[in-house]
Write an enzyme that holds these catalytic residues in place. Structure first.
Site, PDB file in Angstrom:
ATOM      1  N   GLY A   1       0.876  -1.283  -0.015  1.00 55.61           N
ATOM      2  CA  GLY A   1       0.089  -0.232  -0.160  1.00 55.61           C
ATOM      3  C   GLY A   1       0.824   1.190   0.015  1.00 55.61           C
ATOM      4  N   LEU A   2       1.264   1.867  -1.353  1.00 57.16           N
ATOM      5  CA  LEU A   2       2.046   2.803  -1.220  1.00 57.16           C
ATOM      6  C   LEU A   2       1.476   4.255  -1.776  1.00 57.16           C
ATOM      7  CD1 LEU A   2       4.746   0.769  -3.315  1.00 57.16           C
ATOM      8  CD2 LEU A   2       4.648   1.158  -0.694  1.00 57.16           C
TER       9      LEU A   2
ATOM     10  N   ARG B   1       0.071   7.988  -0.454  1.00 53.83           N
ATOM     11  CA  ARG B   1       0.782   9.141   0.202  1.00 53.83           C
ATOM     12  C   ARG B   1       1.404   8.715   1.619  1.00 53.83           C
ATOM     13  NH1 ARG B   1      -3.021  13.817  -0.028  1.00 53.83           N
ATOM     14  NH2 ARG B   1      -4.187  12.693   1.455  1.00 53.83           N
TER      15      ARG B   1
ATOM     16  N   GLY C   1       1.606   5.546   2.908  1.00 59.11           N
ATOM     17  CA  GLY C   1       2.789   4.246   2.961  1.00 59.11           C
ATOM     18  C   GLY C   1       3.970   4.652   2.296  1.00 59.11           C
TER      19      GLY C   1
ATOM     20  N   ASP D   1       2.511  -2.578  -4.337  1.00 58.98           N
ATOM     21  CA  ASP D   1       1.203  -1.679  -4.621  1.00 58.98           C
ATOM     22  C   ASP D   1       0.575  -2.596  -5.862  1.00 58.98           C
ATOM     23  OD1 ASP D   1       0.117   0.912  -3.510  1.00 58.98           O
ATOM     24  OD2 ASP D   1      -0.693   0.345  -5.441  1.00 58.98           O
TER      25      ASP D   1
ATOM     26  N   ASN E   1      -6.731   3.223   8.913  1.00 58.13           N
ATOM     27  CA  ASN E   1      -7.581   3.942   9.644  1.00 58.13           C
ATOM     28  C   ASN E   1      -8.914   2.845   9.825  1.00 58.13           C
ATOM     29  OD1 ASN E   1      -6.702   6.408  10.491  1.00 58.13           O
ATOM     30  ND2 ASN E   1      -7.257   7.070   8.407  1.00 58.13           N
TER      31      ASN E   1
ATOM     32  N   SER F   1      -0.783   9.077  13.241  1.00 58.37           N
ATOM     33  CA  SER F   1      -1.277  10.142  13.342  1.00 58.37           C
ATOM     34  C   SER F   1       0.161  10.956  12.871  1.00 58.37           C
ATOM     35  CB  SER F   1      -1.632  10.896  14.702  1.00 58.37           C
ATOM     36  OG  SER F   1      -1.989  12.351  14.353  1.00 58.37           O
TER      37      SER F   1
ATOM     38  N   LYS G   1      -6.383   5.421  18.461  1.00 62.14           N
ATOM     39  CA  LYS G   1      -6.323   6.144  17.305  1.00 62.14           C
ATOM     40  C   LYS G   1      -7.654   6.766  17.326  1.00 62.14           C
ATOM     41  CE  LYS G   1      -4.732   8.463  13.729  1.00 62.14           C
ATOM     42  NZ  LYS G   1      -5.883   8.319  12.597  1.00 62.14           N
TER      43      LYS G   1
ATOM     44  N   ASN H   1      -8.878  10.724  16.960  1.00 63.43           N
ATOM     45  CA  ASN H   1      -9.659  11.414  16.099  1.00 63.43           C
ATOM     46  C   ASN H   1     -10.981  11.973  16.505  1.00 63.43           C
ATOM     47  OD1 ASN H   1      -7.550  10.132  14.548  1.00 63.43           O
ATOM     48  ND2 ASN H   1      -8.798  10.088  12.849  1.00 63.43           N
TER      49      ASN H   1
ATOM     50  N   GLU I   1      -9.725  15.091  18.053  1.00 65.77           N
ATOM     51  CA  GLU I   1      -9.438  15.854  16.857  1.00 65.77           C
ATOM     52  C   GLU I   1     -10.575  16.840  16.474  1.00 65.77           C
ATOM     53  OE1 GLU I   1      -7.136  14.109  13.961  1.00 65.77           O
ATOM     54  OE2 GLU I   1      -8.387  14.767  12.471  1.00 65.77           O
TER      55      GLU I   1
END
Lengths: 332, 332, 332, 332
Positions: B7-8, B10, B12, B30, B94, B120, B183, B187, B190
């Site tokens: 999974g490449l 942004r 990764g 990927d 996520n 994060s 996490k 959020n 957040e």
């Protein structure tokens, strides 16, 4: 430059100390003579009465008041009665900005400038500097620049933009009242931020709910999937890790991490949360201007509830439940 | 150490880059071959298929997945089918923590460790490091320590406590699922923090309400005291000054100050605010465990409303007002 | 008895009609001569000017004003200037109760009684009667009893308690201002009730969410279990059935059922919901007295949002999301 | 027609009585033999075991369960194991509608119809009738019509539309699960309505705040204008007057008026407000479908808070205040 400071409580006294460290000349007064003596011992010029205080100030005078909101308006008028055209009165307390608007207009008729300074920084301000939100006539604010620059955190706390006081921690926000208006909203935001963290940590501490026995009666909703609530989270460690690289890092989180490290169960606190007036005034401003502020209002009202002020409403809910369904209230 | 990254996007790709900077050996895969080639050009070992990817990993293997939540569960099972006892699968996306609980139990039956890492840091993580919240078996998490230490912000971002990974930005929070649970709440908080700032700045921008004409009809509440709403506040400057010494300083405020400086009227945005799943899951956890979360829920629901989802409810309110009072809706 | 009514809009004119049906003698005045002529045609005594109006009233006079809140205070003072000791001025409009407190004290110095009457019933009051919440001096309120009894729904709408006017729909709540205070809270509650129904029906209309396609991108949370959202609910029928024997039966629900029957998609409404001042004043009273009112405030703020007033806040949220995560806003 | 009723608590027993009054033949069963004997004394056919219960029912059978939500699913399956194609199982309890969706599909594979009936009316249903929200296969619901019509309030409670069961108090809302879905939202609305009244009356009871002494310390916001909070409102009388002609009249208000009349200070209640699951499920549905429900969620969370569940959050707020400002918590 010379500044007269009246009101030598925790905030006022520390501000005088920070100013003297930067070479300013402070004349100080308080109805508590010990507080005056204390600062005089540190190099300030002590005054024994309001008249004495004013007489020791060079014209044009600059008088900073650091007093409880409840008496500020009255004292501003007492002081102003002793001042002359060209002098400046500064209110650095937690006053309602509306008083600033009114006092600004009132003192202007006599040529006296009223400057209101919202001051954030709390007990840490002596070392970190104070964030200053300033309202008042432009020339008066400019004349005070050396004082304001010394009280503020100053350059180096973040990349500085030349000529931009905001990046050094103080800002002229507008005419009289504007400083306290901005400080008011600052505190409204503060309540919301605090509530967000508090609710989040409350959920984290309940992450073990599935390990606990629950009453099995009609008045208690069962936990349908206890297997998902088996965590025993170290709240202090979580607060600490969030300080490093996460989106929710903040100074309040820094303080929270410290508080949880010192006292993980927060046993020293009872949970009655006070509010000073700013959160209330923020909501009134939102209401007047038709701006939605549901998060800020919820945060404020939760403080009211923490002090038991929802009790009658809660009793009425139980009374209704009994009336329509025969539900008998559970004891805690 | 060696890590396989699948999974490449942004996130990764940047994590691979940060790991390679620290001397780690990365095998990457990927379905988008260009993303693989890109990182191979930077020194990673590219793989052409899932089988190829797994075959290039030394045993015991460590495979990190950085994928959209919607497909993560399926892919974890595909990957796990190719792995052996002693291997580790890490989900850094996520995902719902409940999937982590379930997958942890499922993979454990085959001796494979499932580690969930809440991450994060967003687009800033490559430079700042990522805040990592980790769930899973203790030995697996310890084996990954060199990787986790490199991804995290590391020492120096705050005073470090020896042996305490939290102060370096990563934390083992508990068994499988615990990382994503923490996490998730992160959020949720957040959203609350963001809403608090957003409401506050909205009130500040309305501080000039008294200078504007209002319709004088029965459907518009008059502004009783316009003299108190005459301020023209420079929002970008206020955001900047609050960064210095105030109680509400935070990284989100830093970003807000930057955004307002670049585009004071936020003209490039329309105000439709997305939410990923974590805020929703946070509320479900609050509901399940009986923890009040009115601020966090209000913040989430405001995002729904920003996307027009309260329209039917609002129409119904207008319909009721018309029905009991003959009130005809005002046009915007 | 004789009553002078000034302000012959929808509310004032209908009240005169209801009074004349019960045999009362009404003198009427409005700056709109056509409105005067209209009621004169129905048997009222029309007046051509304020002086004429006052001169046609028998002493001790009783003058009822039914005017927009914005001008009520000014007109009360104009009328009072023409009155004498022993006369009564009644404000039946949607005024701020604080004006009632002030006017009551002011007029009392001249021996004139100020009575404020919160009036609920809307366009239905002519037939159903008006619910009256009354503030003012006891003797004045007692002198007005015949008028109040005729305007109120009266006996028979519920079991009547002898001597208890509340069970006939009118109540002396306290001194000047008390009537409008109670009416203010009445409207605050009204907003909360309306919002509860509106949110509930909004959820019902979304019960088919699982039948609809969703965007599958990172900015859209997937619906995890679409099989549970396959219902196509007939909202008008649900509103109707709830009217019969359920806990949530109410007059607002009766009206809602009617509105949904006439226009199931509420196409004739746009969803911009006005608020008159009472909801705002209710919150200010809650804030002043430290009483939590999170439901009432949320209901009010949703109305503000329905009018687009959260736009800047929403843009700021999108700006923050872009700044920390590179999230690009979705278009609607 | 004949109906088998299982679960003879307050609700189940009263429903049997209402059915028998209308000439229906009821077979009854409960693990509590006394409850069976009681209704047998009133004319029902008592059963001594589940097998006995089923054997006394004529085919095609109709079995109504009135059981706690926690055990309903298990018992439905036990009963269904004894039933045959063409039989109907009805769940009239407060079950999660998701169970209805699942059970409907499961029983359909064996030709058994599952009907879920949301039932509102509480302890008043025996006399007033029950409002019934029904989900399930159309033919099964139609076969049950005589039973449903007898349980519902029936004609005369409002103008009846021919052929429209909603106007007689019962409605087929959709397939299995739809009945409990509608009932779930009904209860979600109920919480919102109740909270609106409760907050309003809480504000009314504080209308005398200006007559009370307040602490004059930095932790207590002063009441700026006490002259506007001098009212001593009779809450029971206000509740009563609002029942007559006002916009906020409702059955809940009728009950509130009664409760306040009996016990003006609500001394018999402690203010710990329970919630059954429906309010929680309503919010989960809102969250899943992306519908804003801030009023309903606030109402639910206030119940959680009434039970002390915000304590940790409140302590954390006090801990933060101490950390940044040295504020020492006030005692209650």
């Amino acid at each position: 430059m010379q500044l007269g400071m009246m009101g030598l409580g925790r905030m006022g006294a520390n501000m005088v100390r920070r100013l003297m460290r930067d070479g300013h000349d402070c004349v100080v007064y308080d109805i508590n003579a010990a507080a005056v003596a204390d600062l005089a011992g540190d190099g300030a010029t002590g005054a024994g009465s309001l008249q004495d205080f004013v007489s020791r100030l060079e014209k044009p005078r600059a008088v900073w008041l650091m007093l409880p909101a409840a008496i500020t308006g009255k004292v501003v008028r007492q002081v102003a009665a002793l001042l002359e055209e060209g002098d400046i009165v500064i209110d650095g307390g937690n006053s309602n900005y509306r008083d600033g608007v009114d006092l600004g207009a009132e003192l202007a008729t006599r040529g006296i400038s009223f400057v209101d300074v919202g001051t954030s920084g709390g007990v840490w301000g002596l070392e970190r500097g104070y964030c200053l939100m300033i309202g008042g006539p432009k020339d008066a604010v400019q004349r005070l620049d050396p004082i304001l620059a010394s009280l503020a955190p100053g350059a180096g706390t973040a990349p500085e933009v030349p000529g931009d006081t905001a990046s050094r921690g103080y800002l002229h926000c507008g005419p009289s009242g504007a400083g306290h208006f901005v400080k008011m909203v600052h505190n409204g935001i503060e309540y919301g931020l605090m509530a967000a963290y508090a609710e989040g940590f409350n959920i984290l501490q309940a992450a073990d709910a599935g390990t606990k026995a629950r009453a099995a009666d009609a008045e208690t909703t069962p936990l349908a999937e206890p297997q998902y609530y088996q965590f025993d989270i170290d709240l202090a460690a979580v607060a600490e890790v969030w300080r490093h690289g996460s989106v929710i890092g903040s100074w309040l989180l820094d303080l929270t991490a410290g508080a949880l490290k010192d006292d993980p169960d927060l046993k020293t606190f009872g949970g009655r949360v006070s509010d000073s007036g700013e959160g209330r005034w923020t909501l009134k401003a939102a209401i007047d201007t038709g701006v939605p502020a549901p998060v800020l209002s919820t945060a404020l009202f939760d403080r009211f509830s923490s002090r038991g002020e929802s009790e009658f409403a809660d009793k009425l809910l139980s009374a209704m439940r009994y009336a329509f369904g025969g539900h008998v209230e559970k004891k805690g």
